[in-house]
Design a protein around this motif. Structure first.
Motif: not given
Length: 123
Positions: A69, A71, A75, A96, A99-101, A103, A113, A115-117
Motif C-alpha cells: 500500500a 501512501r 487517492v 473503508s 481510509c480511501h484505497q 487497487f 494499493i 492508500h490515504h488514511r
C-alpha cells in the motif's frame, strides 16, 4: 528483537519492464542497482522496494507478492494520474470508513494499493 523493516522484495520475471513501471510509471526514486544483475531498489519514502528476478539470484520462483500500500495525499488524484499512464485499476475507490484505497497491479501481477488514511490512528 526486530527494530524495523529494511526492504520488501517485489518479484519480477521481466526486470526491464518492472524497472520502467516502478521508476517511470510510479515515479519512485531509484536506489541501488545490483550491477549487471536483474535487481534494483526503489525508495518510497519509508520503505525500500527491492525489485528482483529471484530465480537469477538462486531464490525460488514465486508468484506475485502480497499487496503493498502506497501512501498518497489524494487517492482519486493519484489514481487519475496513473490511469493517464495506462495503469488499470480494479473496481472503484474504496472508502473503508477510515481510509480511501484504490487497487491495481504491476506488470507481473503483484498487487498494489493507493492508500490515504483520513481518520487518525488511536492507541
Amino acid at each position: 528483537m526486530i527494530t524495523g523493516t529494511d526492504f520488501v522484495v517485489v518479484p519480477t520475471k521481466d526486470f526491464a519492464r518492472a524497472v520502467t513501471f516502478y521508476g517511470d510509471t510510479l515515479e519512485l526514486t531509484p536506489g541501488i542497482r545490483y550491477g549487471d544483475h536483474p535487481g534494483a531498489e526503489f525508495e518510497t519514502g519509508d520503505l525500500t522496494l527491492a525489485v528482483m528476478d529471484l530465480e537469477f539470484f538462486g531464490g525460488p520462483a514465486c508468484g506475485p507478492s502480497g499487496p503493498i500500500a502506497f501512501r498518497v495525499d489524494d487517492v482519486a488524484e493519484a489514481r487519475a494520474a496513473l490511469e493517464r499512464k495506462g495503469v488499470v485499476f480494479t473496481g472503484d475507490i474504496v472508502d473503508s470508513g477510515v481510509c480511501h484505497q484504490a487497487f491495481f497491479a504491476d506488470p507481473d501481477g503483484n498487487p498494489l494499493i493507493l492508500h490515504h488514511r483520513y481518520v487518525p490512528r488511536t492507541s
